[in-house]
Design a protein around this motif. Structure first.
Motif: not given
Length: 233
Positions: A203-224
């Motif tokens: 994903l990034l480089t052979a040394e540091t690049g993960p093949e998977v990203f991890t993210g966070r989500w939230i829904v609040r006040d009519g938005y996500l």
């Protein structure tokens, strides 16, 4: 909302409504929106104002944040990574020192369904469509299709600085998990997601690049809102 999705090493600034839509721009920034419609100019000005406020919290003096020549991504000061998002009534920016954070991406959207056929035509893999069907059945209060669209935007924003080419929606496959729920609460308001890249190579480089990203989500006040932050380890 964005401030609840990023770690302490990341500085954020948020504007609601049109409070920063008339913020002044530097000449280098004005060039990017000379021919834009008023709505686009307002979003751009507010996004840059949010970015400057976030940079100030990081200890950087005010200055221009121009668009890059390739795909129009913001050009950040040396040693800084960042991301900007804007939608109707909500603008936000996040920044961090590159010594602490390798890359990041944020996105915000109205919490509403996507237009008809967007999922089938450009967005979801068959596995994602099946997962969205199940999630919608379990938690119909969440617009999972819009959440998927938003999360894929963060994948692109985090991935692009290392590759400088477009990333198609179906070149990353996402899986959502929900956060803990209070008794009787049938609609999760926050959770996490993972994004697996479906293109060959690291994903990034052979040394540091993960093949998977991890993210966070939230829904609040009519938005996500969604965010990916990759620590520099």
């Amino acid at each position: 909302m964005i401030e609840h999705l990023v770690p302490a090493a990341v500085r954020s600034h948020v504007a609601y409504g049109d409070e920063l839509d008339n913020a002044p721009l530097y000449p280098e920034e004005t060039e990017a929106v000379l021919r834009a419609v008023p709505k686009r100019r307002a979003e751009y000005a507010a996004g840059r104002a949010c970015a400057r406020a976030a940079l100030a919290a990081l200890g950087h003096p005010p200055g221009p944040i121009p668009r890059g020549s390739d795909a129009g991504a913001p050009v950040w000061p040396a040693g800084v990574v960042g991301s900007i998002t804007h939608t109707d009534g909500y603008r936000a920016a996040v920044v961090a020192r590159s010594a602490d954070i390798l890359t990041l991406g944020i996105d915000a959207e109205p919490h509403a369904p996507l237009p008809d056929n967007v999922i089938e035509i450009i967005l979801a893999t068959p596995e994602e469509e099946a997962a969205l069907t199940g999630l919608t059945r379990l938690h119909p209060g969440i617009h999972w299709d819009r959440l998927l669209f938003s999360a894929k935007e963060t994948v692109y924003k985090a991935w692009y600085p290392f590759h400088h080419r477009m990333l198609a929606f179906k070149e990353a496959e996402l899986l959502f998990t929900r956060g803990p729920q209070a008794p009787g609460d049938t609609a999760p308001a926050h959770g996490t997601y993972t994004a697996r890249l479906l293109i060959p190579g690291p994903l990034l480089t052979a040394e540091t690049g993960p093949e998977v990203f991890t993210g966070r989500w939230i829904v609040r006040d009519g938005y996500l809102a969604t965010a990916i932050v990759v620590p520099n380890e």
